[in-house]
Motif scaffolding. Sequence first.
Motif, short mmCIF file in Angstrom:
data_model
loop_
_atom_site.label_atom_id
_atom_site.label_comp_id
_atom_site.label_asym_id
_atom_site.label_seq_id
_atom_site.Cartn_x
_atom_site.Cartn_y
_atom_site.Cartn_z
N ALA A 113 37.07 63.35 22.42
CA ALA A 113 37.57 64.09 23.58
C ALA A 113 38.32 63.19 24.56
CB ALA A 113 36.40 64.76 24.30
N GLY A 114 38.25 61.86 24.35
CA GLY A 114 38.99 60.94 25.20
C GLY A 114 38.36 60.69 26.56
N VAL A 115 37.03 60.59 26.59
CA VAL A 115 36.36 60.34 27.88
C VAL A 115 36.71 58.95 28.41
CG1 VAL A 115 34.46 61.88 27.31
CG2 VAL A 115 34.24 59.44 26.81
N ASP A 116 36.53 58.79 29.71
CA ASP A 116 36.84 57.52 30.36
C ASP A 116 35.66 56.55 30.37
OD1 ASP A 116 39.58 58.17 31.27
OD2 ASP A 116 38.53 59.67 32.49
N PHE A 117 34.45 57.08 30.33
CA PHE A 117 33.27 56.23 30.19
C PHE A 117 32.12 57.07 29.64
CE2 PHE A 117 32.82 57.83 34.56
CZ PHE A 117 31.47 58.02 34.75
N ILE A 118 31.11 56.37 29.15
CA ILE A 118 29.91 57.01 28.63
C ILE A 118 28.76 56.74 29.59
CG2 ILE A 118 28.21 57.13 26.76
CD1 ILE A 118 30.80 58.16 25.76
N LEU A 119 28.09 57.79 30.02
CA LEU A 119 26.93 57.68 30.89
C LEU A 119 25.67 57.89 30.05
CD1 LEU A 119 25.74 57.49 33.76
CD2 LEU A 119 26.10 59.96 33.97
N VAL A 120 24.89 56.82 29.91
CA VAL A 120 23.63 56.86 29.17
C VAL A 120 22.52 56.82 30.22
CG1 VAL A 120 22.25 55.78 27.37
CG2 VAL A 120 24.73 55.47 27.38
N GLU A 121 21.59 57.79 30.16
CA GLU A 121 20.69 57.87 31.30
C GLU A 121 19.32 58.44 30.98
OE1 GLU A 121 22.50 60.37 34.20
OE2 GLU A 121 22.78 62.03 32.83
N THR A 122 18.46 58.33 32.01
CA THR A 122 17.09 58.87 31.99
C THR A 122 16.28 58.26 30.85
OG1 THR A 122 18.19 60.92 32.67
CG2 THR A 122 15.80 60.98 32.50
N LEU A 123 16.37 56.95 30.73
CA LEU A 123 15.71 56.25 29.63
C LEU A 123 14.45 55.56 30.13
CD1 LEU A 123 18.97 54.83 28.14
CD2 LEU A 123 17.52 56.55 27.06
N SER A 124 13.31 56.04 29.64
CA SER A 124 12.04 55.43 30.03
C SER A 124 11.61 54.34 29.05
CB SER A 124 10.95 56.50 30.13
OG SER A 124 10.77 57.16 28.90
N TRP A 125 12.23 54.30 27.86
CA TRP A 125 11.99 53.24 26.87
C TRP A 125 13.21 52.31 26.84
CZ3 TRP A 125 7.32 52.65 24.82
CH2 TRP A 125 6.49 53.75 24.58
N LEU A 126 13.02 51.02 27.06
CA LEU A 126 14.11 50.07 26.92
C LEU A 126 14.64 50.08 25.49
CD1 LEU A 126 15.96 47.75 27.77
CD2 LEU A 126 14.03 46.18 27.37
N GLY A 127 13.75 50.17 24.51
CA GLY A 127 14.18 50.17 23.11
C GLY A 127 15.15 51.29 22.81
N GLU A 128 14.89 52.48 23.35
CA GLU A 128 15.80 53.59 23.15
C GLU A 128 17.13 53.33 23.85
OE1 GLU A 128 15.59 58.44 23.14
OE2 GLU A 128 14.56 57.40 24.79
N GLY A 129 17.06 52.71 25.02
CA GLY A 129 18.28 52.39 25.74
C GLY A 129 19.17 51.42 24.99
N LEU A 130 18.57 50.45 24.32
CA LEU A 130 19.35 49.47 23.56
C LEU A 130 20.04 50.14 22.36
CD1 LEU A 130 16.86 46.49 23.76
CD2 LEU A 130 19.14 46.59 24.81
N ILE A 131 19.36 51.09 21.72
CA ILE A 131 19.99 51.83 20.62
C ILE A 131 21.15 52.67 21.16
CG2 ILE A 131 19.66 53.65 18.90
CD1 ILE A 131 16.75 52.72 18.64
N ALA A 132 20.91 53.35 22.28
CA ALA A 132 21.96 54.17 22.88
C ALA A 132 23.17 53.33 23.25
CB ALA A 132 21.41 54.88 24.12
N LEU A 133 22.91 52.15 23.81
CA LEU A 133 24.01 51.26 24.20
C LEU A 133 24.82 50.83 22.99
CD1 LEU A 133 25.52 49.45 26.21
CD2 LEU A 133 23.68 47.76 25.96
N GLU A 134 24.15 50.46 21.91
CA GLU A 134 24.86 50.06 20.70
C GLU A 134 25.81 51.15 20.23
OE1 GLU A 134 22.14 48.94 17.67
OE2 GLU A 134 21.26 47.28 18.81
N GLU A 135 25.34 52.39 20.23
CA GLU A 135 26.18 53.49 19.78
C GLU A 135 27.27 53.82 20.79
OE1 GLU A 135 26.10 54.70 16.74
OE2 GLU A 135 24.50 53.24 16.35
#
Length: 349
Positions: free
Chosen positions: A142-164
């Motif tokens: 869709a050509g977004v300008d940035f990705i907002l990854v949020e509401t993460l209570s597990w750091l491990g899940e956040g690191l996976i989300a960041l990689e993707e």
Amino acid sequence: MGKLTERLDAEAFICAEGYLFELERRGYLQAGSFVPEVVLENPEVLAQLHREFLRAGSDAMVAFTYYGHREKLRIIGKEDLLEPLQKNALLLAKQAAAEDKSGRTLVAGNICNTNVYFPDDKQSHNEVRKMFAEQVAWAADAGVDFILVETLSWLGEGLIALEEAKKAGVDVVVNVITHSTGLLREGIPPEEACKQLEDAGADVVGMNCCRGPATMLPQLKDIRAAVSGHVAGIPVTFRTSAEMPSFQSIKDPCGEHHLPEGMRAFPAALDAFTCTRYEMAAFARECFDNNIRMVGVCCGGGPHHVRAIAEELGRQTEASRYSPDMSKHYAMGTDPSLKSENQKFLDNL
């Protein structure tokens, strides 16, 4: 350097969210499951809310894909609607941003906690990665300008989300949450989690949701001291406190006897704890004065909160023409044309 970090280098950036709570209040989605079915069932309502946030001064149109992931849709038996929901939400956000004739409004793709991540379950990690990957791919298309990854209570899940999320080739914001313990679920303080996320490639780190201004700000200052890049602070607009640090922990001593047995104030009986627009403006000012430049509102937030934040940061928005002006109020005003009898009446209000 991406569009978001370029803006943050120069000025504050306002990010309005709160779609879930606002649309639940308006009667277009259900508290509890909190699935954004409105995207498909009443897209014109979502388009109008985007427009209201835009007029109030939001610098970002966030695609309403929060909780619009495979697990949430599975719960309500509508997993087959995942792709059209995602794509329509992205389209609506882009169309809203295009209404800004200055061309400065950015479009954000949005991914959030999946509720199926468990640190010791490797299979859950694979499921989470697949869920994030498909959402990021749609956002990138869709050509977004940035990705907002949020509401993460597990750091491990956040690191996976960041990689993707990094695969989209745009700036990535990663926001964590802390509940009453003040820690992520691994037992890690938010400043340590944000430092790890920044080291792993996040362009902006910070916090959103769960905590209101009073209990989020101290943790944001700790994050600011721990990281070198930009920091985001996007709280819920509820009066949390040391005794009730998250909005899930709020108890109303005056109103809980009116609630159905066993029901918490969260999520549908928090009205008495809503922050005023002036409280949100004060939060934004303190953030900016502490070099926390990405600010906004999460659950409970409305356009009036966003407008107050924008005006506190020195901006005049399209909606500012309707900002409060009590000078012409019949009893409280100062306009010389007002009848003195009405002004005397003020003493008895």
